[in-house]
Design a protein around this motif. Structure first.
Motif, short mmCIF file in Angstrom:
data_model
loop_
_atom_site.label_atom_id
_atom_site.label_comp_id
_atom_site.label_asym_id
_atom_site.label_seq_id
_atom_site.Cartn_x
_atom_site.Cartn_y
_atom_site.Cartn_z
N ASP A 3 29.63 10.05 41.91
CA ASP A 3 29.23 8.72 42.37
C ASP A 3 27.89 8.35 41.74
N HIS A 46 28.60 11.39 49.55
CA HIS A 46 28.81 10.92 48.18
C HIS A 46 28.73 12.11 47.22
N LEU A 266 27.21 2.06 47.51
CA LEU A 266 28.46 2.77 47.19
C LEU A 266 29.55 2.45 48.22
#
Ligand code: ATP
Length: 313
Positions: A3, A46, A266
């Motif tokens: 990510d 993440h 995100l």
């Protein structure tokens, strides 16, 4: 594919209870703005990769072990036999102020090159997070940051840059010269209110934010410590007060805040949601000793938003 990829210097910290000159008890941990952000993002679920250079020494082992224990990808970390891992001593100066002493000149990270970080960038990421600390470490890291920024931008990743001016490492003029050319490739620019003039001309925050948006930045996030934070894009400006928490250790609040913002991004949160998560993480960092130790996992996130003093059962 991660990510977020972060690139920078991670160090060992020795934290003394009082003034260093008096000796006494201390606590050993790790620090480094980009590594702090990687750990914070990983705790929130993440996939974060940290790239950098460490010495082949015990401090380097501690940094690696910590990152791995926190679930951060370390598959592109470089180890050196001819240079040590950096060291940061932290103590309390007269008047109770936190003070840092760097031992990072000629550290393994001071010669980190574009060729060394290139494989990490080419491994792929949704976003690349950098700080203004890495380019201050030497000519090679400066070039590595510039090339990584361009390459990530070319590949379609977003780029976030936290100005993070460190006056012990370089002057404001040198920082301005190094960071301004990166702006056309930067998606999210994060700065303390007193750092905005490093990256933009103009009178006051409004003018400087407008100059940053003109330069190609899409989101400008301004940190003001206990006074909160602001967000600006081409359409909106939002202010977010800080949360009231007991202040245990303010160092690392900025990195936690940045990670909260990027995590919200995100997750596809709107600007309010991103600032709210950033504010929660900044406050969590302030309320605990250590840069990253007190940061929440994803499961703990909702509890952070509860009023202070409430017992979790
Ligand atoms: P550092 O470089 O020391 O990590 P910084 O200067 O980059 O910090 P700050 O502006 O101090 O970052 O803090 C970032 C955010 O963290 C603030 O916008 C705020 O939301 C939160 N924060 C900072 N200090 C406090 C505090 N005393 N109480 C509550 N929240 C705080």
């Amino acid at each position: 594919r991660a990510d977020v990829l972060t690139i920078g210097e991670a160090m060992v910290t020795v934290r003394c209870a009082g003034p260093l000159r008096l000796g006494g008890d201390s606590r050993v941990s790790t620090a480094g703005a980009e590594a702090n952000v990687a750990i914070a993002l990983s705790r929130l679920g993440h996939t974060a990769r940290w790239a950098g250079a460490l010495g082949s020494d015990e401090p380097g082992e501690l940094v690696l072990r910590t990152l791995r224990a926190e679930g951060v990808l370390t598959d592109h970390v470089v180890r050196r036999t001819d240079a040590p891992t950096g060291l940061l001593l932290r103590d309390t100066a007269a008047g109770g102020r936190a003070r840092v002493h760097y031992y990072r000149r000629d550290s393994a990270a001071s010669t980190l090159s574009w060729e060394e970080v290139r494989p990490a960038v080419e491994a792929g990421q949704a976003g690349l997070h950098l700080t203004g600390i890495t380019p201050a470490l030497g000519p090679a890291p400066l070039e590595a940051v510039a090339a990584a920024t361009r390459q990530a931008h070319r590949s379609g990743a977003w780029v976030s840059l936290d100005v993070n001016h460190r006056s012990l490492l370089w002057s404001r003029e040198a920082a301005a010269r190094a960071l301004r050319p990166l702006l056309p490739y930067v998606t999210v620019l994060i700065a303390s209110d007193d750092e905005l003039d490093l990256v933009a001309d103009g009178d006051g925050e409004r003018d400087r934010v407008a100059a940053l948006l003109d330069a190609g930045v899409e989101e400008v996030v301004v940190k003001r410590g206990a006074a909160g934070a602001s967000y600006h894009d081409a359409r909106t400006s939002i202010d977010a007060p800080a949360r009231t928490v007991p202040v245990v250790d303010v160092v690392g609040a900025g990195d936690a805040f940045t990670a909260g913002y990027l995590s919200g991004r995100l997750d596809g949160l709107d600007a309010y949601g991103r600032l709210e998560r950033a504010t929660l993480l900044g406050a969590a960092s302030v309320a605990c000793a250590g840069d990253w130790e007190g940061l929440p996992t994803r499961a703990e996130l909702p509890a952070l938003a509860l009023p202070e003093g409430e017992t979790l059962r």
